[in-house]
Write a protein that holds these residues in place. Sequence first.
Motif, PDB file in Angstrom:
ATOM      1  N   PRO A   1       0.805  -1.234   0.000  1.00 41.77           N
ATOM      2  CA  PRO A   1       0.000   0.000   0.000  1.00 41.77           C
ATOM      3  C   PRO A   1       0.831   1.274   0.000  1.00 41.77           C
ATOM      4  N   HIS A   2       2.101   1.195   0.411  1.00 41.47           N
ATOM      5  CA  HIS A   2       2.961   2.367   0.437  1.00 41.47           C
ATOM      6  C   HIS A   2       3.530   2.702  -0.937  1.00 41.47           C
ATOM      7  N   ASN A   3       3.536   1.743  -1.862  1.00 39.31           N
ATOM      8  CA  ASN A   3       4.100   1.969  -3.188  1.00 39.31           C
ATOM      9  C   ASN A   3       3.077   2.672  -4.080  1.00 39.31           C
ATOM     10  N   VAL A   4       3.420   3.884  -4.499  1.00 36.52           N
ATOM     11  CA  VAL A   4       2.489   4.656  -5.321  1.00 36.52           C
ATOM     12  C   VAL A   4       3.010   4.852  -6.746  1.00 36.52           C
ATOM     13  N   GLU A   5       4.090   4.152  -7.101  1.00 39.81           N
ATOM     14  CA  GLU A   5       4.661   4.289  -8.431  1.00 39.81           C
ATOM     15  C   GLU A   5       3.703   3.783  -9.508  1.00 39.81           C
ATOM     16  N   ASN A   6       3.793   4.369 -10.690  1.00 42.38           N
ATOM     17  CA  ASN A   6       2.988   3.952 -11.826  1.00 42.38           C
ATOM     18  C   ASN A   6       3.526   2.622 -12.360  1.00 42.38           C
TER      19      ASN A   6
END
Length: 305
Positions: free
Chosen positions: A189-194
């Motif tokens: 959930p912390h990874n917001v990369e495309n």
Amino acid sequence: MKNILVPVDFSEVSEAAAQFAIDLAKKKKASITLLNSTPMSFVGDYPFPTYSGADVWRDEVITSIINQMARMIEDLETESIQIQSKVSSLGLVPAILDQIKKEEVDLVVMGTNGASGLDEFLIGSNTEKVVRQVHCPVISVPSSTSVDDINKILIPIDLREIRSSFLLEIAGLQDFFNCELEFLWVKTPHNVENEEKVTQELSLIFKKHGIEDYRFIIVRSVFPGDGILMETDASGANMVAMATHARRGISHWLSGSLSEDTINHVHVPVWTFKINRNEEVIALKSSEAVGDIPAYRKIEPMVYQ
């Protein structure tokens, strides 16, 4: 790969590791050293020396171990392999480090029973202690495994910790085993990369390092370790290859290690490579927008008034 070190304690898993190392050595025409660590120290409880009996007992123990190792070598399939045995009076990790320095060891292969529950939290396995401290790759073998059966290697990656030396080692593994590679990004959930941009950028990086025949999988999981374990089972991988930061002390106690957690819980060999912290990290442009915010700060703390 010229020199392979195999710590043995005559258990089933150490014998399995020895045979695995022999299979590797046959492919690379490498030599093998079997190492037994039997720490022996004698502390006198008296004000005068009475150690003659202890010295005799120590010599008998060493002779017995040497004979056991000779029988072990006879039972293994060692045709055309140069193999020697060593007995050390040092503890396991110091003995391994000492032998690596003396013999310029390229690879350590050792059996592991893993660890779980309270043992894992307080003690951990001997294998993970070795992984943290040696500077050459380590293959942890949990059970009898044939080198010829390894046709798929799973490689979990951390987008913020990609280094050229690790990717070059992976390319070498693929060439050696002539196998399929599956790179795994566990998106928490912390990874917001495309995802699309990350995939495109990684493809260029892999190609630059000689890696072309591979799959790239994205698995969503709250915890990276859970994602790795799930994909190891789901993918049918025969080996897991990971970079390790080799944390120690309070940092290791608080943060743990994904590689050690994997070693303790998967049922396939795990190849680990200790990264050099001074080596420049390959920065992904697709992560730049969020790369300056540590993951633990992305969750705002609740403040009670």
